[in-house]
Write an enzyme that holds these catalytic residues in place. Structure first.
Site, PDB file in Angstrom:
ATOM      1  N   GLU A 163       0.846  -1.274  -0.004  1.00 31.52           N
ATOM      2  CA  GLU A 163      -0.111   0.143  -0.141  1.00 31.52           C
ATOM      3  C   GLU A 163       0.742   1.095  -0.037  1.00 31.52           C
ATOM      4  O   GLU A 163       1.969   1.253   0.649  1.00 31.52           O
ATOM      5  CB  GLU A 163      -0.834   0.117   1.358  1.00 31.52           C
ATOM      6  CG  GLU A 163      -1.903   1.289   1.593  1.00 31.52           C
ATOM      7  CD  GLU A 163      -2.344   1.085   2.897  1.00 31.52           C
ATOM      8  OE1 GLU A 163      -1.668   0.697   3.814  1.00 31.52           O
ATOM      9  OE2 GLU A 163      -3.322   1.841   2.939  1.00 31.52           O
ATOM     10  N   ASN A 166      -6.983   6.009  -2.029  1.00 31.63           N
ATOM     11  CA  ASN A 166      -5.927   5.265  -1.501  1.00 31.63           C
ATOM     12  C   ASN A 166      -5.996   4.034  -2.473  1.00 31.63           C
ATOM     13  O   ASN A 166      -6.939   3.174  -2.580  1.00 31.63           O
ATOM     14  CB  ASN A 166      -6.002   4.862  -0.354  1.00 31.63           C
ATOM     15  CG  ASN A 166      -4.838   4.028   0.270  1.00 31.63           C
ATOM     16  OD1 ASN A 166      -4.012   3.522  -0.429  1.00 31.63           O
ATOM     17  ND2 ASN A 166      -4.690   3.793   1.830  1.00 31.63           N
ATOM     18  N   LYS A 198      -9.499   1.846  -1.982  1.00 30.76           N
ATOM     19  CA  LYS A 198      -9.614   1.465  -0.895  1.00 30.76           C
ATOM     20  C   LYS A 198     -10.919   1.637  -0.346  1.00 30.76           C
ATOM     21  O   LYS A 198     -11.299   2.822   0.052  1.00 30.76           O
ATOM     22  CB  LYS A 198      -8.418   1.896   0.461  1.00 30.76           C
ATOM     23  CG  LYS A 198      -8.752   1.375   1.730  1.00 30.76           C
ATOM     24  CD  LYS A 198      -7.232   1.719   2.428  1.00 30.76           C
ATOM     25  CE  LYS A 198      -7.076   1.227   3.822  1.00 30.76           C
ATOM     26  NZ  LYS A 198      -6.068   1.663   4.520  1.00 30.76           N
ATOM     27  N   GLU A 234      -6.211   8.722   7.466  1.00 29.10           N
ATOM     28  CA  GLU A 234      -6.825   8.127   6.183  1.00 29.10           C
ATOM     29  C   GLU A 234      -8.255   8.827   5.766  1.00 29.10           C
ATOM     30  O   GLU A 234      -8.392   9.150   4.579  1.00 29.10           O
ATOM     31  CB  GLU A 234      -6.766   6.790   6.054  1.00 29.10           C
ATOM     32  CG  GLU A 234      -5.380   6.121   6.207  1.00 29.10           C
ATOM     33  CD  GLU A 234      -5.251   4.733   5.765  1.00 29.10           C
ATOM     34  OE1 GLU A 234      -4.892   3.840   6.667  1.00 29.10           O
ATOM     35  OE2 GLU A 234      -5.614   4.422   4.528  1.00 29.10           O
ATOM     36  N   CYS A 270      -4.866  -3.227   2.730  1.00 30.50           N
ATOM     37  CA  CYS A 270      -4.816  -2.742   4.340  1.00 30.50           C
ATOM     38  C   CYS A 270      -6.003  -3.153   5.324  1.00 30.50           C
ATOM     39  O   CYS A 270      -6.175  -4.281   5.409  1.00 30.50           O
ATOM     40  CB  CYS A 270      -4.139  -1.484   4.692  1.00 30.50           C
ATOM     41  SG  CYS A 270      -3.287  -1.411   5.999  1.00 30.50           S
ATOM     42  N   ASN A 297       0.285  -0.766   5.255  1.00 29.62           N
ATOM     43  CA  ASN A 297       1.057   0.122   6.012  1.00 29.62           C
ATOM     44  C   ASN A 297       0.324  -0.083   7.475  1.00 29.62           C
ATOM     45  O   ASN A 297      -0.522   0.522   7.819  1.00 29.62           O
ATOM     46  CB  ASN A 297       0.971   1.325   5.623  1.00 29.62           C
ATOM     47  CG  ASN A 297       1.739   1.673   4.407  1.00 29.62           C
ATOM     48  OD1 ASN A 297       2.442   2.666   4.315  1.00 29.62           O
ATOM     49  ND2 ASN A 297       1.836   0.763   3.469  1.00 29.62           N
TER      50      ASN A 297
HETATM   51  N1  ING Z   1      -3.451   0.469   8.752  1.00 26.37           N
HETATM   52  C1  ING Z   1      -3.969  -0.120   9.597  1.00 26.37           C
HETATM   53  C2  ING Z   1      -4.316  -1.375   9.532  1.00 26.37           C
HETATM   54  O1  ING Z   1      -5.705  -1.810   9.423  1.00 26.37           O
HETATM   55  C3  ING Z   1      -4.519   0.207  12.081  1.00 26.37           C
HETATM   56  C4  ING Z   1      -4.974   0.805  10.596  1.00 26.37           C
HETATM   57  C5  ING Z   1      -3.407   0.470  12.444  1.00 26.37           C
HETATM   58  C6  ING Z   1      -5.442  -0.930  12.507  1.00 26.37           C
HETATM   59  C7  ING Z   1      -3.071  -0.221  13.439  1.00 26.37           C
HETATM   60  C8  ING Z   1      -5.115  -1.640  13.635  1.00 26.37           C
HETATM   61  C9  ING Z   1      -3.752  -1.254  14.248  1.00 26.37           C
HETATM   62  O2  ING Z   1      -3.674  -2.326   9.166  1.00 26.37           O
HETATM   63  C10 ING Z   1      -4.070   0.796   7.351  1.00 26.37           C
HETATM   64  N2  ING Z   1      -3.140   1.730   6.556  1.00 26.37           N
HETATM   65  O3  ING Z   1      -5.176   0.573   7.020  1.00 26.37           O
END
Ligand code: ING
Length: 323
Positions: free
Chosen positions: A47, A107, A124, A143, A168, A193
């Site tokens: 991503e 995204n 996304k 985001e 993601c 990410n």
């Molecule tokens: N990142 C994360 C994901 O779903 C996140 C958001 C971060 C969720 C940390 C839980 C813990 O993996 C993205 N870019 O969606």
């Protein structure tokens, strides 16, 4: 004739704010060449692969973030990647921030076949994090400020099979895999990410790797599809991102996983016909699924505890209070 596709999960290590697109594209080309050497038909990048994960910062005016978005794909700085891929005869999946000519921000991820043509684009659907500046956080996860949500999950006929994409946070929602699975998806490509630190509940930090494997493996098994999860990993601008990029078989088994949090390619040969072992037995959707009892899944957004259950619990609580 068995339908096999040799896949490279091309994990990309941290991209710092000062790293230019050209510097990043050079790293991607190194991974692409390594994939070609290993006999890959398809190399899967993460991503938002062209820049640092900029939603970790707040800007007062969205236009200040324009430099993180692509207004054309390929553009001058990404054309070398397309050229090298076509020369090598290797397809690829690439995630990036998209700014459309009419000003919409997504995204986005694309699927590029071995002849260099873009055969699929995905925006996304599930945008995690928050919309407003939240200074209490060690870093932001904006985001929902920087991107609009995409409008669905499609599949594409490519590399000899039915290929879908997600990004993601999408991988944490079972609906993602099921909507792809209901279109016959045999291979789902998912860049991510994922910061290790989750500000709303830091107890989850230690579980990031476990949850990543849990959702990728269950999505693969419950829909009889190959799933490739690929990280942008490592410490970006002081923020640690999860690695553990993996290639998962329709059985749910991990066929390849990265060992570092840097630029690292892991390879597996996927037999797409293996999907049928699950799609035509345990998960024969047409035979076993009961859409007529699943109505809540498409009509409700949030949970609704039935009134009679709420009443029973209240009555029990009252009884306890009186005793
Ligand atoms: N990142 C994360 C994901 O779903 C996140 C958001 C971060 C969720 C940390 C839980 C813990 O993996 C993205 N870019 O969606």
């Amino acid at each position: 004739m068995t339908r096999t596709i040799t896949i490279g999960a091309a994990q990309v290590g941290p991209i710092q704010l000062a790293d230019t697109r050209s510097m990043v594209v050079e790293r991607l080309i190194v991974l692409l060449r390594e994939g070609a050497e290993a006999g890959c038909d398809l190399v899967v990048f993460p991503e938002l692969t062209l820049t640092t994960f900029f939603p970790r910062w707040w800007v007062d005016d969205l236009a200040e973030a324009d430099r993180f978005y692509e207004t054309e794909m390929p553009g001058p700085e990404t054309q070398p990647l397309f050229d090298e891929a076509r020369r090598l005869g290797v397809g690829f999946h690439l995630g990036y921030a998209e700014l459309t000519p009419d000003g919409h921000r997504y995204n986005t991820a694309i699927l590029v076949e071995r002849d260099g043509t873009i055969v699929g684009r995905y925006r996304k659907v599930h945008l995690p994090g928050h919309e407003d500046h939240e200074p209490w956080r060690a870093f932001q996860h904006l985001e929902r400020y920087y991107f609009e949500a995409g409008d669905g999950f499609d599949v594409h006929g490519a590399f000899g099979g039915v290929v879908g994409m997600a990004i993601c946070n999408d991988r944490r929602w079972p609906e993602t895999y099921r909507v792809l699975g209901l279109q016959g998806c045999e291979l789902a490509l998912i860049g991510y990410n994922t910061p290790i630190h989750y500000a709303p509940d830091p107890d989850q930090d230690r579980l990031q790797g476990f949850h990543n494997g849990l959702v990728l493996q269950s999505g693969a098994y419950q829909n009889g599809m190959w799933v490739v999860g690929v990280a942008k990993a490592g410490c970006e601008e002081g923020c640690d991102l999860l690695g553990e990029s993996a290639i998962i078989a329709p059985s749910g088994e991990v066929r390849a996983v990265t060992a570092t949090v840097g630029d690292e390619l892991v390879v597996a040969t996927a037999d797409l016909d293996l999907c049928a072992n699950f799609k035509e037995t345990l998960f024969d959707f047409d035979r076993y699924r009961r859409p007529e009892v699943y109505e809540r899944i498409t009509t409700q957004r949030g949970p609704e505890v039935p009134a009679h259950v709420q009443a029973a619990l209240a009555a029990a609580e009252n009884r306890e209070d009186r005793s």
